[in-house]
Enzyme design. Structure first.
Site, PDB file in Angstrom:
ATOM      1  N   TYR A 113      -1.397  -0.560  10.545  1.00  0.00           N
ATOM      2  CA  TYR A 113      -1.652  -0.970   9.152  1.00  0.00           C
ATOM      3  C   TYR A 113      -0.449  -0.582   8.285  1.00  0.00           C
ATOM      4  CZ  TYR A 113      -3.702  -1.143   4.467  1.00  0.00           C
ATOM      5  OH  TYR A 113      -3.945  -1.412   3.133  1.00  0.00           O
ATOM      6  N   SER A 150       0.857  -1.194   0.000  1.00  0.00           N
ATOM      7  CA  SER A 150       0.000   0.000   0.000  1.00  0.00           C
ATOM      8  C   SER A 150       0.887   1.236   0.000  1.00  0.00           C
ATOM      9  CB  SER A 150      -0.864   0.010   1.267  1.00  0.00           C
ATOM     10  OG  SER A 150      -1.416   1.293   1.473  1.00  0.00           O
TER      11      SER A 150
HETATM   12  P1  NDP Z   1     -11.291  -6.145   0.184  1.00  0.00           P
HETATM   13  O1  NDP Z   1     -11.692  -6.070   1.611  1.00  0.00           O
HETATM   14  O2  NDP Z   1     -12.337  -5.975  -0.860  1.00  0.00           O
HETATM   15  O3  NDP Z   1     -10.492  -7.498  -0.101  1.00  0.00           O
HETATM   16  C1  NDP Z   1      -9.724  -8.168   0.853  1.00  0.00           C
HETATM   17  C2  NDP Z   1      -9.738  -9.636   0.503  1.00  0.00           C
HETATM   18  O4  NDP Z   1      -8.917 -10.349   1.424  1.00  0.00           O
HETATM   19  C3  NDP Z   1     -11.121 -10.251   0.563  1.00  0.00           C
HETATM   20  O5  NDP Z   1     -11.299 -11.054  -0.587  1.00  0.00           O
HETATM   21  C4  NDP Z   1     -11.098 -11.125   1.806  1.00  0.00           C
HETATM   22  O6  NDP Z   1     -11.947 -12.238   1.604  1.00  0.00           O
HETATM   23  C5  NDP Z   1      -9.613 -11.505   1.853  1.00  0.00           C
HETATM   24  N1  NDP Z   1      -9.156 -11.866   3.199  1.00  0.00           N
HETATM   25  C6  NDP Z   1      -9.176 -11.102   4.315  1.00  0.00           C
HETATM   26  N2  NDP Z   1      -8.716 -11.793   5.359  1.00  0.00           N
HETATM   27  C7  NDP Z   1      -8.386 -13.025   4.888  1.00  0.00           C
HETATM   28  C8  NDP Z   1      -7.879 -14.195   5.487  1.00  0.00           C
HETATM   29  N3  NDP Z   1      -7.619 -14.256   6.800  1.00  0.00           N
HETATM   30  N4  NDP Z   1      -7.658 -15.286   4.712  1.00  0.00           N
HETATM   31  C9  NDP Z   1      -7.929 -15.248   3.386  1.00  0.00           C
HETATM   32  N5  NDP Z   1      -8.404 -14.162   2.765  1.00  0.00           N
HETATM   33  C10 NDP Z   1      -8.642 -13.069   3.512  1.00  0.00           C
HETATM   34  O7  NDP Z   1     -10.169  -5.023   0.033  1.00  0.00           O
HETATM   35  P2  NDP Z   1      -9.101  -4.675  -1.135  1.00  0.00           P
HETATM   36  O8  NDP Z   1      -9.424  -5.364  -2.379  1.00  0.00           O
HETATM   37  O9  NDP Z   1      -8.959  -3.216  -1.117  1.00  0.00           O
HETATM   38  O10 NDP Z   1      -7.781  -5.283  -0.481  1.00  0.00           O
HETATM   39  C11 NDP Z   1      -6.831  -6.056  -1.194  1.00  0.00           C
HETATM   40  C12 NDP Z   1      -5.433  -5.608  -0.790  1.00  0.00           C
HETATM   41  O11 NDP Z   1      -5.200  -4.293  -1.259  1.00  0.00           O
HETATM   42  C13 NDP Z   1      -5.208  -5.582   0.727  1.00  0.00           C
HETATM   43  O12 NDP Z   1      -3.953  -6.166   1.023  1.00  0.00           O
HETATM   44  C14 NDP Z   1      -5.177  -4.084   1.030  1.00  0.00           C
HETATM   45  O13 NDP Z   1      -4.407  -3.796   2.163  1.00  0.00           O
HETATM   46  C15 NDP Z   1      -4.569  -3.543  -0.240  1.00  0.00           C
HETATM   47  N6  NDP Z   1      -4.799  -2.106  -0.472  1.00  0.00           N
HETATM   48  C16 NDP Z   1      -6.078  -1.628  -0.634  1.00  0.00           C
HETATM   49  C17 NDP Z   1      -6.269  -0.267  -0.821  1.00  0.00           C
HETATM   50  C18 NDP Z   1      -7.638   0.342  -0.934  1.00  0.00           C
HETATM   51  O14 NDP Z   1      -7.772   1.570  -0.908  1.00  0.00           O
HETATM   52  N7  NDP Z   1      -8.688  -0.466  -1.111  1.00  0.00           N
HETATM   53  C19 NDP Z   1      -5.134   0.681  -0.894  1.00  0.00           C
HETATM   54  C20 NDP Z   1      -3.853   0.038  -0.735  1.00  0.00           C
HETATM   55  C21 NDP Z   1      -3.701  -1.294  -0.548  1.00  0.00           C
HETATM   56  P3  NDP Z   1     -12.632 -13.075   2.823  1.00  0.00           P
HETATM   57  O15 NDP Z   1     -13.169 -12.045   3.770  1.00  0.00           O
HETATM   58  O16 NDP Z   1     -13.685 -13.874   2.142  1.00  0.00           O
HETATM   59  O17 NDP Z   1     -11.541 -13.920   3.396  1.00  0.00           O
END
Ligand code: NDP
Length: 253
Positions: A161, A148
């Site tokens: 974070y 990020s």
């Molecule tokens: P979402 O919350 O939409 O996606 C996160 C995903 O991670 C979900 O599919 C969730 O699925 C999965 N997840 C969470 N915990 C677990 C776990 N313990 N085991 C397996 N899967 C897990 O958010 P984003 O798409 O935004 O996030 C994706 C990445 O991008 C993250 O690493 C985030 O930090 C990063 N990011 C996002 C930004 C933003 O502004 N959105 C900016 C910068 C970085 P489920 O709950 O079904 O497990």
């Protein structure tokens, strides 16, 4: 968008149940890769598998929790049984649970450490041998970590974070010294504000309002914009490693 060098590859994408991971899975599958979709919500993964198959692609739902050793080990088995070894790993699962440091929300800190750092490490441990073997066979092999912009830019209340993401960025950089000489590329991607479910897990009304204000003032990337960057990096010729990419909405400083 069409990409070279993705057709016939086998990918595992973590966090594929929503947001950036879902968009990455769709783009990789559309470009001809077989995609193992990993997250906890099996129903969401199944729906995505159906969507990818309906478009002529190949996908597998792998319900797993990256914070759990046995779950990741079972996921590795299922992926290997169904698709064989992988050559593209997208470490994207993550959680963002900001709060003022003096609230001492150790439960949330621990969850971020377990998911964003230890989860990334578990996935690397599970699939590193596949990547190294692909590199040795002269095939393209990629480890893509989704960090990020918070790894570099401090935001008040996001200290833990940001620290987890700084760890991912450092890990990516450092792992190039171990993987690069074996023809495995490591790419670290640092997105800025992106419209996904990430912000819906913030349980402070004040911080949630602050986030909404940022999204409104700056405008956000779509998950597909970030997925495009992932697919672009993974589709370069195998001797080209885009090691660090920062992707921001134009109005985000
Ligand atoms: P979402 O919350 O939409 O996606 C996160 C995903 O991670 C979900 O599919 C969730 O699925 C999965 N997840 C969470 N915990 C677990 C776990 N313990 N085991 C397996 N899967 C897990 O958010 P984003 O798409 O935004 O996030 C994706 C990445 O991008 C993250 O690493 C985030 O930090 C990063 N990011 C996002 C930004 C933003 O502004 N959105 C900016 C910068 C970085 P489920 O709950 O079904 O497990």
């Amino acid at each position: 968008m069409s990409y070279e060098n993705l057709s016939g590859r086998t990918a595992v994408v973590t966090g594929a149940a929503s947001g950036i991971g879902e968009a990455v899975a769709l783009q990789l599958a559309a470009a001809g890769a077989r995609v193992a979709l990993l997250a906890r919500r099996a129903d969401r993964l199944q729906a995505l598998v159906q969507r990818i198959r309906a478009g002529g692609g190949q996908a597998l739902a792998v319900a797993a929790d990256v914070t759990d050793d046995a779950s990741v080990e079972a996921a590795r088995h299922l992926v290997h049984e169904t698709f064989g070894a992988v050559d593209l790993v997208v470490n994207n699962a993550g959680v963002m649970l900001p709060n003022p440091i003096d609230e001492g929300r150790f439960d949330e800190w621990q969850r971020m450490l377990d998911t964003n750092v230890a989860g990334v490490l578990r996935i690397i441990r599970a699939f590193a041998a596949d990547l190294v073997a692909a590199g040795a066979e002269g095939r393209t092999a990629d480890l893509v970590n989704v960090s990020s912009i918070g790894a570099h830019v401090p935001f008040p209340n996001y200290a833990v974070y940001g620290a987890t993401k700084a760890a991912v960025t450092y890990l990516s950089q450092s792992l190039r010294t171990e993987f690069g000489p074996r023809d495995v590329r490591v790419t670290n991607i640092e997105p800025g504000l992106t419209e996904t479910e990430l912000k819906t897990h913030v349980d402070s009304a004040e911080l949630s309002g602050q986030l909404d204000g940022m999204f409104e003032a700056i405008g956000a990337l779509g998950a597909a914009d970030v997925a495009d960057v992932v697919a672009y990096a993974a589709s370069r010729p195998r001797h080209v490693n885009l090691r660090q990419m920062i992707v921001l909405p134009t109005r985000q400083a």
